[in-house]
Structures are given as structure tokens and as C-alpha cells.
Write an enzyme that holds these catalytic residues in place. Structure first.
Site, PDB file in Angstrom:
ATOM      1  CG  HIS A  20      -1.948   1.047   1.323  1.00 48.43           C
ATOM      2  ND1 HIS A  20      -2.503   1.617   2.351  1.00 48.43           N
ATOM      3  CD2 HIS A  20      -2.631   1.634   0.196  1.00 48.43           C
ATOM      4  CE1 HIS A  20      -3.109   2.602   2.138  1.00 48.43           C
ATOM      5  NE2 HIS A  20      -3.499   2.710   0.758  1.00 48.43           N
ATOM      6  CB  ALA A 129       4.338  10.812 -22.464  1.00 50.19           C
TER       7      ALA A 129
END
Length: 139
Positions: A20, A129
Site C-alpha cells: 500500500h 508522457a
């Protein structure tokens, strides 16, 4: 042989090891990769594979809680930005959660990559990008 859609063993293993809030970067061909994070280089030639192809494949396997994008993409690569936001919107629907999106300067973005588990380099040759994806949990 793996039955899922992601066949790249390095990326598959990376995603399986994420906890996480761990982060990974998907970058264009020009994004500098700092020492520290694992470098997974997928670039074959100009534009192959594209940033969006890599982002789609990775997010198909990875539970995403939040994303960080360089703010310059909105002005200098607006079409790709719109397509990336559409990908994240579809991912939210598929995952059933809200994906928080933060924008920071490209310089801050490059600094932030140092804390990522890996940088996946695409063959994309268009400006800004790049995305940092932060892992969520499936429960």
C-alpha cells in the site's frame, strides 16, 4: 505460463511485490531514471510501445490509489493528457474507488521518481508522457 494479460515477468513481479502506497513510474523515452529504482526498459523504437499502451497494461494488473502527473502535460501534450485522464476514469469505475490525481512541476516529478520502486520506460516520444502510480489495496 501466466494466464493473465501481463506477460512481462519484471513488471508482473514488481506489481506482485507492491505494498500500500508504494509507487512506480511509467515514463516516456526521455525521462531520466535515477539510481535506486529498478529500471524496466520496454522501449523498442520511436513510439513503441506507447506510453498509453504501457499504462493500460500496468493498470490492468495494479490496484491504483492515486497518481501524480507533471502539470506541464496539460499545456504541452493536451491530447495525451485527455486520454490519460480517460484511462484513469475508466480504471476508477473498474476498481470501484476514486483515484486521487495530483499535479506537480516536471522538476518535482523527476525528484519524486527517486522514491519509486521502479521506472518503466516506454518508447513514447512526446512531451511529459509520464505518471507516478501509487498502489492501493484491494480490500
Amino acid at each position: 505460463m501466466k494466464k493473465g494479460t501481463l506477460l512481462n515477468s519484471d513488471i508482473s513481479s514488481l506489481i506482485a511485490r507492491l505494498g500500500h502506497t508504494d509507487s512506480i513510474v511509467i515514463g516516456d523515452a526521455g525521462l531520466p531514471v535515477p539510481q535506486g529504482p529498478l529500471r524496466i526498459d520496454l522501449a523498442l523504437t520511436h513510439g513503441i510501445p506507447s506510453f498509453l499502451q504501457v499504462a493500460h497494461a500496468v493498470t490492468h494488473e495494479m490496484q491504483v490509489e492515486s497518481a501524480i502527473i507533471a502539470e506541464e502535460i496539460r499545456q504541452h501534450n493536451s491530447q495525451l493528457h485527455d486520454e490519460l485522464i480517460a484511462l484513469l476514469d475508466a480504471l476508477q469505475q473498474h476498481q470501484g474507488n476514486t483515484i486521487s490525481i495530483s499535479y506537480i512541476s516536471h522538476e518535482q516529478f523527476k525528484q519524486q521518481t527517486q522514491r519509486s520502486k521502479a521506472v518503466i520506460r516506454s518508447g513514447e516520444c512526446s512531451p511529459y508522457a509520464n505518471i507516478i502510480l501509487n498502489a492501493g489495496v484491494t480490500f
